[in-house]
Design an enzyme around this catalytic site. Structure first.
Site, PDB file in Angstrom:
ATOM      1  N   HIS A 221       0.791  -1.240   0.000  1.00  0.00           N
ATOM      2  CA  HIS A 221       0.000   0.000   0.000  1.00  0.00           C
ATOM      3  C   HIS A 221       0.822   1.287   0.000  1.00  0.00           C
ATOM      4  CE1 HIS A 221       0.869   0.052   4.342  1.00  0.00           C
ATOM      5  NE2 HIS A 221       0.597   1.330   4.284  1.00  0.00           N
TER       6      HIS A 221
HETATM    7  C1  UD1 Z   1      -1.999   6.100   5.264  1.00  0.00           C
HETATM    8  C2  UD1 Z   1      -0.715   6.608   5.899  1.00  0.00           C
HETATM    9  C3  UD1 Z   1       0.334   5.521   5.872  1.00  0.00           C
HETATM   10  C4  UD1 Z   1      -0.191   4.255   6.537  1.00  0.00           C
HETATM   11  C5  UD1 Z   1      -1.521   3.851   5.907  1.00  0.00           C
HETATM   12  C6  UD1 Z   1      -2.103   2.703   6.691  1.00  0.00           C
HETATM   13  C7  UD1 Z   1      -0.281   9.011   5.585  1.00  0.00           C
HETATM   14  C8  UD1 Z   1       0.493  10.020   4.838  1.00  0.00           C
HETATM   15  N1  UD1 Z   1      -0.185   7.743   5.146  1.00  0.00           N
HETATM   16  O1  UD1 Z   1      -1.713   5.783   3.910  1.00  0.00           O
HETATM   17  O2  UD1 Z   1       1.472   5.949   6.607  1.00  0.00           O
HETATM   18  O3  UD1 Z   1       0.754   3.239   6.364  1.00  0.00           O
HETATM   19  O4  UD1 Z   1      -2.436   4.946   5.974  1.00  0.00           O
HETATM   20  O5  UD1 Z   1      -3.034   1.998   5.954  1.00  0.00           O
HETATM   21  O6  UD1 Z   1      -0.948   9.336   6.532  1.00  0.00           O
HETATM   22  N2  UD1 Z   1      -8.991   5.142   0.694  1.00  0.00           N
HETATM   23  C9  UD1 Z   1     -10.238   4.598   0.571  1.00  0.00           C
HETATM   24  N3  UD1 Z   1     -10.922   4.295   1.707  1.00  0.00           N
HETATM   25  C10 UD1 Z   1     -10.432   4.517   2.954  1.00  0.00           C
HETATM   26  C11 UD1 Z   1      -9.164   5.075   3.059  1.00  0.00           C
HETATM   27  C12 UD1 Z   1      -8.450   5.380   1.923  1.00  0.00           C
HETATM   28  O7  UD1 Z   1     -10.738   4.384  -0.536  1.00  0.00           O
HETATM   29  O8  UD1 Z   1     -11.119   4.206   3.942  1.00  0.00           O
HETATM   30  C13 UD1 Z   1      -8.219   5.424  -0.541  1.00  0.00           C
HETATM   31  C14 UD1 Z   1      -8.467   6.818  -1.093  1.00  0.00           C
HETATM   32  O9  UD1 Z   1      -8.435   6.747  -2.480  1.00  0.00           O
HETATM   33  C15 UD1 Z   1      -7.254   7.576  -0.609  1.00  0.00           C
HETATM   34  C16 UD1 Z   1      -6.172   6.508  -0.622  1.00  0.00           C
HETATM   35  O10 UD1 Z   1      -6.824   5.316  -0.263  1.00  0.00           O
HETATM   36  O11 UD1 Z   1      -6.941   8.682  -1.412  1.00  0.00           O
HETATM   37  C17 UD1 Z   1      -5.041   6.783   0.328  1.00  0.00           C
HETATM   38  O12 UD1 Z   1      -5.514   6.983   1.660  1.00  0.00           O
HETATM   39  P1  UD1 Z   1      -4.671   7.875   2.697  1.00  0.00           P
HETATM   40  O13 UD1 Z   1      -5.268   7.777   4.038  1.00  0.00           O
HETATM   41  O14 UD1 Z   1      -4.426   9.235   2.153  1.00  0.00           O
HETATM   42  O15 UD1 Z   1      -3.252   7.193   2.675  1.00  0.00           O
HETATM   43  P2  UD1 Z   1      -2.865   5.663   2.857  1.00  0.00           P
HETATM   44  O16 UD1 Z   1      -2.225   5.231   1.602  1.00  0.00           O
HETATM   45  O17 UD1 Z   1      -4.019   4.909   3.378  1.00  0.00           O
HETATM   46  N1  UDP Z   2      -4.350  -5.126   8.745  1.00  0.00           N
HETATM   47  C1  UDP Z   2      -5.655  -5.563   8.851  1.00  0.00           C
HETATM   48  N2  UDP Z   2      -6.316  -5.938   7.715  1.00  0.00           N
HETATM   49  C2  UDP Z   2      -5.739  -5.894   6.480  1.00  0.00           C
HETATM   50  C3  UDP Z   2      -4.395  -5.446   6.384  1.00  0.00           C
HETATM   51  C4  UDP Z   2      -3.738  -5.053   7.536  1.00  0.00           C
HETATM   52  O1  UDP Z   2      -6.200  -5.625   9.951  1.00  0.00           O
HETATM   53  O2  UDP Z   2      -6.406  -6.242   5.492  1.00  0.00           O
HETATM   54  C5  UDP Z   2      -3.647  -4.715   9.967  1.00  0.00           C
HETATM   55  C6  UDP Z   2      -2.313  -5.377  10.176  1.00  0.00           C
HETATM   56  O3  UDP Z   2      -2.480  -6.612  10.829  1.00  0.00           O
HETATM   57  C7  UDP Z   2      -1.566  -4.357  11.002  1.00  0.00           C
HETATM   58  C8  UDP Z   2      -2.104  -3.039  10.478  1.00  0.00           C
HETATM   59  O4  UDP Z   2      -3.334  -3.337   9.841  1.00  0.00           O
HETATM   60  O5  UDP Z   2      -1.873  -4.459  12.371  1.00  0.00           O
HETATM   61  C9  UDP Z   2      -1.139  -2.460   9.513  1.00  0.00           C
HETATM   62  O6  UDP Z   2      -1.745  -1.437   8.809  1.00  0.00           O
HETATM   63  P1  UDP Z   2      -1.226  -0.942   7.396  1.00  0.00           P
HETATM   64  O7  UDP Z   2      -0.483  -2.012   6.710  1.00  0.00           O
HETATM   65  O8  UDP Z   2      -2.408  -0.380   6.708  1.00  0.00           O
HETATM   66  O9  UDP Z   2      -0.305   0.300   7.766  1.00  0.00           O
HETATM   67  P2  UDP Z   2       1.174   0.488   8.323  1.00  0.00           P
HETATM   68  O10 UDP Z   2       1.396  -0.412   9.464  1.00  0.00           O
HETATM   69  O11 UDP Z   2       2.108   0.256   7.175  1.00  0.00           O
HETATM   70  O12 UDP Z   2       1.204   1.925   8.691  1.00  0.00           O
END
Ligand code: UD1
Ligand code: UDP
Length: 384
Positions: A221
């Site tokens: 991601h």
């Molecule tokens: C964010 C965090 C990242 C973390 C990740 C965990 C920042 C800069 N990044 O990244 O550090 O590892 O969360 O998962 O804060 N979207 C949906 N539905 C949702 C959420 C997101 O469709 O419920 C889609 C949207 O298109 C959005 C994209 O995902 O633009 C990215 O979401 P965003 O929260 O901006 O960043 P993440 O890539 O999720």
């Molecule tokens: N996780 C989850 N469901 C999923 C993928 C990840 O519950 O489908 C959990 C995972 O076990 C971990 C956390 O989400 O505890 C990690 O989140 P993510 O990978 O989105 O973000 P990061 O840790 O890189 O910030």
């Protein structure tokens, strides 16, 4: 002693999960001394990125939800700061707790510190030393406006010392005289607590026809993997080749960001092949308990997630880190994880190395499963 009011800021999936550990400790042991008010920024909002965790991790629904949603860094963070500040002015907490390194973390830290509310950063000190990651900027900024900095690893603690934080500062603590503390990892607390519950209550393996040790679990991601077509193709080419050559299933709970970008950024022939592959199974994001069940039973884990690479370690699984570097440096140092970047051949080589390796070591790096209780008792001691 009067009760302290904590405001916890959550927003992204991993923060909701991390917060469950501290909320559990407060509920079970510190409810006389600590009152928690939870603010959800709304950064993640799909049911399977947010609601699902409240339902299963024994945490109450947030007291506030800012419903900020998705957007550019500036817009998203700005809206969060505005909303959090308003709540802080109403609630007047003794401190604000933020987790990790997302935009929600940064927004919470900036909103609170600017109006002189002490910030408590859980997961302080982690560094990838790659400032092209938005997370690295968020972490550094947040650490430098915090009053109590809880580092999950010794490396994190040492990173803070290198940045000028005093190892033995004396109370009273403040933004100008912060305290850094090595305390273990709240996610290790969670994995111990939820491990058996996960296996008893979920049916995710059965639902997806997966057998113990006979599949790879993969998550992708990071923005520099999803948004960069060359890297994304390289990752999926590697996964596809490993799956076909070894006749092994690969299950990929797909982050919404990645789901949106796969059709756009993958070569059309690769995308078509993956969609009908007998080995590759792309599924919707799963709940945390389902994720634990998938992690515990996988042969190996491939991920660019910070949380998932650590959980691979907690559950003693080899891990291929799909990034150039990791802030969880200990995992690579002890050999249970290999940083393969998004380079196809590196990923394939790493898989083959792990197949031929008989024994991996998983030293105790993340504490004894009581980090959250320790953090609560420190907050009570140090914040007044
Ligand atoms: C964010 C965090 C990242 C973390 C990740 C965990 C920042 C800069 N990044 O990244 O550090 O590892 O969360 O998962 O804060 N979207 C949906 N539905 C949702 C959420 C997101 O469709 O419920 C889609 C949207 O298109 C959005 C994209 O995902 O633009 C990215 O979401 P965003 O929260 O901006 O960043 P993440 O890539 O999720
Ligand atoms: N996780 C989850 N469901 C999923 C993928 C990840 O519950 O489908 C959990 C995972 O076990 C971990 C956390 O989400 O505890 C990690 O989140 P993510 O990978 O989105 O973000 P990061 O840790 O890189 O910030």
């Amino acid at each position: 002693m009067s009760q302290l009011k904590i405001i916890t800021i959550i927003g992204a999936r991993p923060q909701i999960i991390k917060s469950a550990a501290l909320s559990r400790a407060i509920r079970n042991k510190f409810s006389y001394q600590l009152k928690e008010v939870v603010v959800h920024t709304g950064q993640h909002y799909d049911d399977n990125m947010s609601n699902v965790f409240f339902n299963e991790l024994e945490i109450s629904k947030p007291n506030y939800n800012l419903n900020v949603g998705s957007g550019s860094h500036g817009k998203q963070t700005g809206m969060m700061i505005e909303g959090i500040e308003e709540i802080l002015l109403i609630e007047k907490p003794n401190c604000v707790v933020v987790y990790g390194d997302t935009n929600s973390t940064l927004a919470g830290a900036l909103a609170a510190s600017k109006i002189n509310i002490p910030v408590i950063h859980i997961e302080a000190g982690l560094r990838s030393y790659n400032k092209s990651m938005p997370e690295e900027i968020n972490r550094i900024m947040c650490d430098h406006v915090s009053t109590l900095l809880f580092s999950p690893t010794k490396t994190g603690f040492n990173n803070l010392v290198k940045e000028g934080f005093k190892e033995n500062s004396e109370p009273p603590y403040s933004i100008n005289n912060p305290k850094i503390i090595h305390c273990g990892d709240v996610m290790f607390d969670n994995s111990l607590y939820f491990s058996s519950i996960a296996e008893e209550t979920t049916a995710i393996l059965k639902e997806n026809n997966l057998e113990e040790e006979k599949y790879i679990l993969a998550t992708i991601h990071r923005d520099n993997n999803t948004d960069n077509a060359v890297r994304l193709n390289s990752l999926f080419n590697a996964i596809n080749k490993i799956a076909k050559e070894n006749k092994i299933k690969v299950v990929i709970p797909i982050h919404p960001r990645t789901a949106k970008l796969l059709p756009k950024n993958l070569n059309s022939s690769l995308y078509s092949e993956i969609k009908i592959s007998e080995y590759i199974k792309i599924i919707d994001p799963v709940s945390f308990l389902e994720m634990i069940a998938l992690e515990k039973n996988a042969q190996l884990i491939m991920t660019d997630s910070g949380g998932v690479q650590k959980e691979a370690f907690f559950f003693k699984k080899p891990c291929i880190i799909l990034r150039q570097e990791t802030e969880w440096i200990e995992l690579a140092e002890c050999g249970s994880a290999i940083t393969a970047d998004a380079i196809e051949q590196n990923i394939i080589d790493a898989y083959n190395i792990f197949l031929s390796k008989k024994k991996l070591v998983f030293p105790n790096i993340f504490g004894g499963g009581k980090a959250s209780e320790f953090i609560c008792s420190e907050i009570i001691k140090q914040i007044n």
